[in-house]
Scaffold this motif. Sequence first.
Motif, PDB file in Angstrom:
ATOM      1  N   PRO A 129      56.041  30.977 123.557  1.00 54.42           N
ATOM      2  CA  PRO A 129      56.060  31.297 124.985  1.00 54.42           C
ATOM      3  C   PRO A 129      54.804  30.797 125.680  1.00 54.42           C
ATOM      4  CG  PRO A 129      56.135  33.296 123.600  1.00 54.42           C
ATOM      5  CD  PRO A 129      55.857  32.154 122.692  1.00 54.42           C
ATOM      6  N   ALA A 130      54.960  30.321 126.917  1.00 56.47           N
ATOM      7  CA  ALA A 130      53.791  29.969 127.723  1.00 56.47           C
ATOM      8  C   ALA A 130      53.057  31.274 128.034  1.00 56.47           C
ATOM      9  CB  ALA A 130      54.237  29.294 129.023  1.00 56.47           C
ATOM     10  N   GLU A 131      51.758  31.176 128.287  1.00 58.54           N
ATOM     11  CA  GLU A 131      50.968  32.394 128.550  1.00 58.54           C
ATOM     12  C   GLU A 131      51.503  33.181 129.734  1.00 58.54           C
ATOM     13  OE1 GLU A 131      46.819  31.574 128.883  1.00 58.54           O
ATOM     14  OE2 GLU A 131      46.721  30.966 126.769  1.00 58.54           O
ATOM     15  N   ASP A 132      52.028  32.445 130.721  1.00 58.11           N
ATOM     16  CA  ASP A 132      52.516  33.118 131.922  1.00 58.11           C
ATOM     17  C   ASP A 132      54.039  33.282 131.929  1.00 58.11           C
ATOM     18  OD1 ASP A 132      52.731  30.388 132.022  1.00 58.11           O
ATOM     19  OD2 ASP A 132      52.230  30.177 134.141  1.00 58.11           O
ATOM     20  N   ALA A 133      54.659  33.213 130.741  1.00 54.39           N
ATOM     21  CA  ALA A 133      56.119  33.369 130.689  1.00 54.39           C
ATOM     22  C   ALA A 133      56.515  34.844 130.660  1.00 54.39           C
ATOM     23  CB  ALA A 133      56.661  32.681 129.443  1.00 54.39           C
ATOM     24  N   VAL A 134      57.672  35.139 131.216  1.00 56.62           N
ATOM     25  CA  VAL A 134      58.240  36.487 131.124  1.00 56.62           C
ATOM     26  C   VAL A 134      59.072  36.520 129.846  1.00 56.62           C
ATOM     27  CG1 VAL A 134      59.830  38.125 132.200  1.00 56.62           C
ATOM     28  CG2 VAL A 134      58.406  36.643 133.642  1.00 56.62           C
ATOM     29  N   ILE A 163      60.661  31.658 131.744  1.00 57.04           N
ATOM     30  CA  ILE A 163      61.299  32.722 130.974  1.00 57.04           C
ATOM     31  C   ILE A 163      61.290  32.325 129.510  1.00 57.04           C
ATOM     32  CG2 ILE A 163      63.455  34.014 130.610  1.00 57.04           C
ATOM     33  CD1 ILE A 163      62.473  34.484 133.409  1.00 57.04           C
ATOM     34  N   PHE A 164      60.898  33.244 128.643  1.00 63.41           N
ATOM     35  CA  PHE A 164      61.059  33.013 127.213  1.00 63.41           C
ATOM     36  C   PHE A 164      62.177  33.934 126.762  1.00 63.41           C
ATOM     37  CE2 PHE A 164      60.235  33.120 122.687  1.00 63.41           C
ATOM     38  CZ  PHE A 164      59.932  31.787 122.417  1.00 63.41           C
ATOM     39  N   LEU A 165      63.346  33.318 126.565  1.00 62.57           N
ATOM     40  CA  LEU A 165      64.552  34.089 126.276  1.00 62.57           C
ATOM     41  C   LEU A 165      64.792  34.144 124.775  1.00 62.57           C
ATOM     42  CD1 LEU A 165      66.935  35.455 127.771  1.00 62.57           C
ATOM     43  CD2 LEU A 165      68.160  33.284 127.586  1.00 62.57           C
ATOM     44  N   THR A 166      64.867  35.349 124.269  1.00 64.62           N
ATOM     45  CA  THR A 166      65.089  35.455 122.831  1.00 64.62           C
ATOM     46  C   THR A 166      66.055  36.597 122.522  1.00 64.62           C
ATOM     47  OG1 THR A 166      63.994  35.540 120.683  1.00 64.62           O
ATOM     48  CG2 THR A 166      63.040  36.903 122.422  1.00 64.62           C
ATOM     49  N   ALA A 167      66.464  36.675 121.279  1.00 63.68           N
ATOM     50  CA  ALA A 167      67.321  37.770 120.824  1.00 63.68           C
ATOM     51  C   ALA A 167      67.153  37.846 119.305  1.00 63.68           C
ATOM     52  CB  ALA A 167      68.778  37.494 121.177  1.00 63.68           C
ATOM     53  N   ARG A 168      67.502  38.984 118.730  1.00 53.93           N
ATOM     54  CA  ARG A 168      67.374  39.115 117.282  1.00 53.93           C
ATOM     55  C   ARG A 168      68.243  38.058 116.598  1.00 53.93           C
ATOM     56  NH1 ARG A 168      67.966  44.431 118.680  1.00 53.93           N
ATOM     57  NH2 ARG A 168      70.164  44.362 118.095  1.00 53.93           N
TER      58      ARG A 168
END
Length: 231
Positions: free
Chosen positions: A194-199, A143-148
């Motif tokens: 993010p990894a290529e296969d990350a959500v 998971i690539f978790l982000t927010a503004r």
Amino acid sequence: MTKLRIAIDGPAGAGKSSVSKLIAERLGLSYIDTGALYRCVAFEMIMNDVALDDERGIRRILADLKITFKMEKGRNLVFLNGREVTAQIRTEQVGMLASTASALPFVREALFEMQRRYAEKGGVVMEGRDIGTVIMPEADLKIFLTARPESRADRRQKDIRAAGREDKPYEELLEEIKRRDDQDTQREACPLRPAEDAVLLDNSGMTLEETAAHIGELAEKKMGPGACRRS
Ligand code: DC
């Protein structure tokens, strides 16, 4: 016990720690906060007056570094060379120095083996900046978790207030977050990406519970239904 491996990466203040802890608890996995390792190095540098350009001094710290975690009443306690440092490593000063020191390739190399041991054992939620790309590329779910930045600064301010720590103006927190984003994404050694296969998950408008539920659903798809045992 499941050997599921979940990697959660993302910038500072995206809520990685809270979400990762919750997911680990629900899925019966262990939780590893890799940022704490870099924070411990930075904390030792401050305590021992070791400057960023003092490679020998930093190498000495790395050679003596013994970090252990203990989950107690939902809190992830961090022990550094036998001493509990959970709260001391959470300051902005330590975070900023951890970010700067983490750009040094020999620091990353020294912490790599420690992190790989957790990854190889499996049954783990690991969170950081390069888990999906470098530390645990074999993870079952990334998971690539982000927010503004504005949402993250807002959350940071609420956390600081809730913890009763010294208040800081919102603008200052926003500035710090943006500076850390720049440092973490623009360094040469294992930059945050993010990894290529990350959500990719932007949780700006989501609560912690909504974010955890969403990731829990993705994990269930990997493990089969009923994976999430609610606490
Ligand atoms: O997640 P955190 O804020 O506790 O991390 C502190 C710093 O450590 C972060 O700004 C960059 C560095 N870090 C890293 O380079 N790689 C990781 N896997 C985790 C953290």
